[in-house]
Design a protein around this motif. Structure first.
Motif, mmCIF file in Angstrom:
data_model
loop_
_atom_site.group_PDB
_atom_site.id
_atom_site.type_symbol
_atom_site.label_atom_id
_atom_site.label_comp_id
_atom_site.label_asym_id
_atom_site.label_seq_id
_atom_site.Cartn_x
_atom_site.Cartn_y
_atom_site.Cartn_z
ATOM 1 N N GLN A 165 22.243 0.918 -1.148
ATOM 2 C CA GLN A 165 23.478 1.382 -1.781
ATOM 3 C C GLN A 165 23.740 2.822 -1.344
ATOM 4 O OE1 GLN A 165 25.197 -0.782 -3.552
ATOM 5 N NE2 GLN A 165 23.616 -2.365 -3.711
ATOM 6 N N ALA A 166 24.986 3.228 -1.458
ATOM 7 C CA ALA A 166 25.340 4.604 -1.090
ATOM 8 C C ALA A 166 24.526 5.590 -1.922
ATOM 9 C CB ALA A 166 26.835 4.834 -1.309
ATOM 10 N N GLY A 167 23.937 6.571 -1.264
ATOM 11 C CA GLY A 167 23.169 7.590 -1.961
ATOM 12 C C GLY A 167 21.700 7.299 -2.119
ATOM 13 N N ASP A 168 21.247 6.130 -1.686
ATOM 14 C CA ASP A 168 19.824 5.829 -1.796
ATOM 15 C C ASP A 168 19.008 6.786 -0.937
ATOM 16 O OD1 ASP A 168 19.917 3.682 -3.560
ATOM 17 O OD2 ASP A 168 20.254 2.212 -1.976
ATOM 18 N N LEU A 184 0.797 3.538 6.963
ATOM 19 C CA LEU A 184 1.949 4.393 7.220
ATOM 20 C C LEU A 184 3.191 3.519 7.129
ATOM 21 C CD1 LEU A 184 3.072 7.172 8.038
ATOM 22 C CD2 LEU A 184 2.857 6.458 10.426
ATOM 23 N N ALA A 185 4.147 3.936 6.311
ATOM 24 C CA ALA A 185 5.344 3.128 6.102
ATOM 25 C C ALA A 185 6.555 4.041 5.979
ATOM 26 C CB ALA A 185 5.207 2.272 4.842
ATOM 27 N N ALA A 186 7.689 3.525 6.405
ATOM 28 C CA ALA A 186 8.958 4.240 6.282
ATOM 29 C C ALA A 186 10.035 3.251 5.869
ATOM 30 C CB ALA A 186 9.335 4.912 7.596
ATOM 31 N N GLN A 187 10.967 3.718 5.040
ATOM 32 C CA GLN A 187 12.084 2.891 4.605
ATOM 33 C C GLN A 187 13.368 3.701 4.715
ATOM 34 O OE1 GLN A 187 12.513 2.103 0.416
ATOM 35 N NE2 GLN A 187 13.383 0.071 0.762
ATOM 36 N N LEU A 188 14.312 3.159 5.472
ATOM 37 C CA LEU A 188 15.646 3.733 5.575
ATOM 38 C C LEU A 188 16.564 2.860 4.729
ATOM 39 C CD1 LEU A 188 15.816 4.446 9.418
ATOM 40 C CD2 LEU A 188 14.787 5.824 7.596
ATOM 41 N N LEU A 189 17.081 3.429 3.654
ATOM 42 C CA LEU A 189 17.816 2.659 2.652
ATOM 43 C C LEU A 189 19.134 3.348 2.369
ATOM 44 C CD1 LEU A 189 17.353 0.212 0.630
ATOM 45 C CD2 LEU A 189 16.671 1.947 -1.030
ATOM 46 N N GLY A 190 20.221 2.576 2.328
ATOM 47 C CA GLY A 190 21.494 3.199 2.013
ATOM 48 C C GLY A 190 22.667 2.313 2.384
ATOM 49 N N GLU A 191 23.797 2.958 2.563
ATOM 50 C CA GLU A 191 25.032 2.259 2.926
ATOM 51 C C GLU A 191 25.656 2.982 4.094
ATOM 52 O OE1 GLU A 191 27.848 0.413 -0.075
ATOM 53 O OE2 GLU A 191 29.049 2.121 0.627
ATOM 54 N N GLY A 195 30.867 0.141 4.728
ATOM 55 C CA GLY A 195 30.326 -0.358 3.475
ATOM 56 C C GLY A 195 29.188 -1.351 3.651
ATOM 57 N N ILE A 196 28.470 -1.303 4.780
ATOM 58 C CA ILE A 196 27.348 -2.209 5.032
ATOM 59 C C ILE A 196 26.081 -1.600 4.446
ATOM 60 C CG2 ILE A 196 25.926 -3.307 6.783
ATOM 61 C CD1 ILE A 196 28.365 -3.346 8.605
ATOM 62 N N GLY A 197 25.508 -2.267 3.484
ATOM 63 C CA GLY A 197 24.239 -1.823 2.927
ATOM 64 C C GLY A 197 23.093 -2.187 3.842
ATOM 65 N N TYR A 198 22.124 -1.281 3.971
ATOM 66 C CA TYR A 198 21.011 -1.534 4.883
ATOM 67 C C TYR A 198 19.685 -1.156 4.230
ATOM 68 C CZ TYR A 198 21.284 3.515 5.717
ATOM 69 O OH TYR A 198 21.300 4.874 5.549
ATOM 70 N N ASN A 199 18.655 -1.856 4.637
ATOM 71 C CA ASN A 199 17.283 -1.577 4.233
ATOM 72 C C ASN A 199 16.403 -1.902 5.430
ATOM 73 O OD1 ASN A 199 14.693 -1.466 3.215
ATOM 74 N ND2 ASN A 199 15.053 -2.872 1.516
#
Length: 710
Positions: A165-168, A184-191, A195-199
């Motif tokens: 979501q926007a602002g994650d 070791l882990a990384a997460q790119l989360l947002g919008e 308006g495409i949400g991504y994880n």
């Protein structure tokens, strides 16, 4: 009388929502607003469903390695997830005794990851490709309504990635522990644009292994995209990739486990037992609203999973039998499927009604080859070809269910699923002494289920439910005939179970909840091991079995800083019919009696979990205890693993900055360094039944949440 018994059981124990949303996210939530997708009900909460359900919140990660799903599955009544300390064999998972006989992977329990089946059409599945780094929650369904998921659904576990979501915030997490273990882990989360949400989540786990010859590396990449298209339309796309290289320390005998639980048996070193897994898959779900009352959802997926495994089978049995399939497994799995459903939400006789009708097709295409694991005097290498098959497994299912609140305090949920599962094998390895083993078999089963809920008050529900489920043999169980002859074991029949459950659920003030259930599953044509010979297991239908017991769960806040969770399970799982098994080398005709009343191996009678959370400002801590009763390890019940109790501690601190939050955390597992058997290999042919659990182990780590909106 039943209601009185269940109400009394509420004092026993369980799992629920944390008092504060910042409490470590391994807690089990059973909030009223939670809708468990596995029930396929859109407008009905888990609280109003006549089934035992639980939801585990994965957001913000656990205070541990984050390397194994078993770390977050503690605290669900009826569910037993055992970390084998062996990435070559995956997590051992059972629900109310279903799945306990699995020697590798998961069977008897239906698995999904972001809606994509992680169980193949024959019921064999695995958890290894789920990304905890990008996880949102895990839903668990126990009891009769699991049958609505078709073949091999003694329980259901659905794992979901988070919606961006926007602002994650974006997140980076690193941890280090004993045995040179690193995560070791990384997460790119947002919008993003449009308006495409991504994880997008990436993780690597590296370890030298707690036991000898158990070093492993696992890399996972997971991408989830979603787009709201307006007018109740939505598209989700999920892509997943996993790469595993793991040594296999094998099991130990009871004496070896006592002498040195960290050792690997000599043949593990001699044959360099190991497994590699490469998997990639892609799936998409499209949901379209039709007016205000109707919704259509279509999901399609496809993937490829390649497995190469080196086994410790000596050359002698391979040389002595032209039918032997060798000591190296090379398996290429291609799979795909589609699920389509229509849902209508309206009213009947002025009362709320929801109806769902759907169908799914799933297909698995295997290229299964077997090779000798020796060349001349050198062992642990790929040798000559001994098996070459093209196998196809397909299922075609149709299902329907309806929920109706026919009176202010009463609701009914009923459903039915018809399944057809077909196995077909095309043998490409035919010699003068090894005949053509090609063949096919088709199984059909209709599984009805129904449940009734009574709501005497807003905070209280009583329910009863009943249903029929079934479990076909997996392809691995069909692979070898019990009489040692050529060909596949197409004479095996599905195990069919009649399930009953009665339960009560209560929700009090914020943070307070309790639930309890009594259950019974009576099975005909139970599948069990008939013989172990030459490194291979063959199976047979052995008659009747019963799994019955009670579960309870309880959660409550203790002031403003503490909250308590308890979970308890009692499970009595026994064979109800006498049957014969093979004992001794070369046995092809069963000659040893397993009497009725013998315990089903791998099932603990008692299971208890307790967790006390504390949070004050930026500080948090938890003390966690788990206890498990003894289990038998073979059908005769002649050997077993003792029960145990373990204590774990965890804690952490947050530092807020102008650009995000830094969290330091630590977890100490098995505080008193208790020696115990972490999991068992049921009916292991060499008597190496035992996989020792980890000793005292400290894990420390850091997590950085970058708030890009500040």
């Amino acid at each position: 009388m039943l209601a009185t018994c269940l109400a009394c059981a509420l004092a026993q124990a369980s799992s629920v929502a944390p008092l504060d949303p910042d409490v470590p996210a391994t807690d089990v939530r059973t909030l009223d607003r939670v809708v468990v997708e596995g029930t396929r009900l859109r407008g009905v909460s888990a609280f109003d469903t006549p089934a035992s359900t639980a939801t585990i919140d994965l957001r913000d990660g656990a205070e541990g390695t984050g390397a194994d799903v078993s770390e977050v599955l503690r605290g669900v009544p009826g569910l037993l997830a055992r970390n084998r300390q062996n990435l070559a064999q995956d997590t051992q998972l059972s629900i109310r005794g279903f799945g306990s006989r699995a020697t590798f992977g998961v069977r008897g329990v239906r698995l999904y990851v972001d809606g994509i089946p992680a169980s193949m059409p024959d019921g064999q599945g695995q958890l290894s490709h789920f990304s905890l780094a990008g996880g949102d929650r895990i839903d668990v369904i126990r009891g009769p309504f699991s049958a609505l998921h078709g073949n091999s659904s003694g329980g259901v576990v659905e794992m979901f990635s988070e919606d961006g979501q926007a602002g994650d915030p974006w997140r980076v997490r690193a941890s280090v522990g004993r045995n040179d273990s690193h995560t070791l882990a990384a997460q790119l989360l947002g919008e993003g644009a449009g308006g495409i949400g991504y994880n997008f989540a990436l993780s690597r786990y590296d370890t030298d292994g707690w036991r000898d010859h158990s070093a492993a590396r696992r890399d996972i990449a997971n991408l989830k995209l979603h787009k709201d298209l307006g007018e109740r339309r939505r598209l989700d796309v999920v892509a997943n990739w996993i790469d595993v290289d793991a040594q296999d320390p094998l099991g130990l005998t009871a004496e070896q486990a006592r002498e040195n639980p960290r050792q690997a048996v000599g043949v593990a070193h001699q044959y360099d037992t190991r497994k590699t897994i490469r998997q990639q898959q892609l799936g998409a779900t499209y949901e379209h609203g039709l007016g205000d009352a109707q919704t259509v959802r279509v999901r399609a997926y496809g993937g490829d999973r390649n497995v190469v495994q080196f086994l410790p089978i000596p050359p002698a049995p391979q040389n002595n039998s032209a039918l032997h399939a060798g000591g190296v497994i090379d398996l290429d799995n291609r799979y795909d499927g589609i699920d389509a459903r229509w849902t209508w939400e309206g009213a009947l006789a002025g009362a709320p009604l929801e109806v769902t009708v759907g169908a799914n097709l799933d297909r698995q295409r295997q290229h299964r080859r077997g090779f000798e694991n020796f060349v001349g005097d050198q062992v642990g290498v790929r040798g000559g070809l001994r098996r070459d098959e093209r196998n196809t497994l397909e299922n075609a299912d149709g299902y329907a269910q309806t929920w109706w609140r026919f009176a202010p305090q009463w609701s009914l949920l009923a459903g039915v699923r018809h399944s057809e599962v077909q196995f077909e094998s095309d043998d490409r390895y035919v010699t003068g002494a090894n005949p053509d083993d090609s063949g096919r078999v088709r199984y059909r089963q209709t599984a009805p289920v129904a449940g009734l809920v009574f709501a005497p008050a807003d905070a209280l529900r009583f329910y009863v439910s009943a249903g029929r489920g079934f479990e076909t043999p997996t392809f691995n169980e069909l692979s070898y005939r019990a009489d040692g002859g050529a060909g596949l074991a197409f004479g095996l029949q599905p195990a069919v179970s009649d399930n009953l459950e009665a339960g009560v659920k209560w929700r009090g003030a914020p943070g307070w909840s309790a639930e309890a259930a009594l259950f019974r599953a009576d099975t005909d044509n139970e599948l069990a091991v008939a013989r172990n010979a030459g490194g291979r297991s063959s199976f047979r239908n052995v008659g009747q079995a019963r799994r019955q017991g009670a579960e309870a769960a309880f959660a409550m806040p203790l002031g403003e800083a503490f909250d308590l969770q308890l979970a308890w399970t009692w499970l009595d799982a026994t064979f109800r019919s006498d049957y014969l098994i093979c004992q001794g080398a070369g046995c092809t005709v069963p000659n040893t009696l397993v009497p009725a009343g013998t315990r089903i191996p791998g099932v603990a009678e008692q299971q208890l979990y307790a967790r006390l959370n504390w949070r004050h400002g930026p500080w948090s801590a938890a003390i966690e205890g788990e206890a498990l009763g003894d289990v038998t390890v073979n059908d005769l019940g002649s050997e077993g693993a003792s029960g145990y109790g373990l204590l774990h501690l965890s804690g952490g601190r947050d530092w807020r900055t102008a650009t995000g939050t830094l969290r330091a955390f630590a977890r100490l597992d098995n505080v008193f360094d208790r020696q115990h058997i972490g999991s068992v290999i049921v009916n292991e042919g060499n008597g190496r039944f035992y996989e020792p659990g980890v000793g005292r182990q400290l894990t420390v780590g850091l997590q950085w949440n970058w708030d890009r909106m500040r």
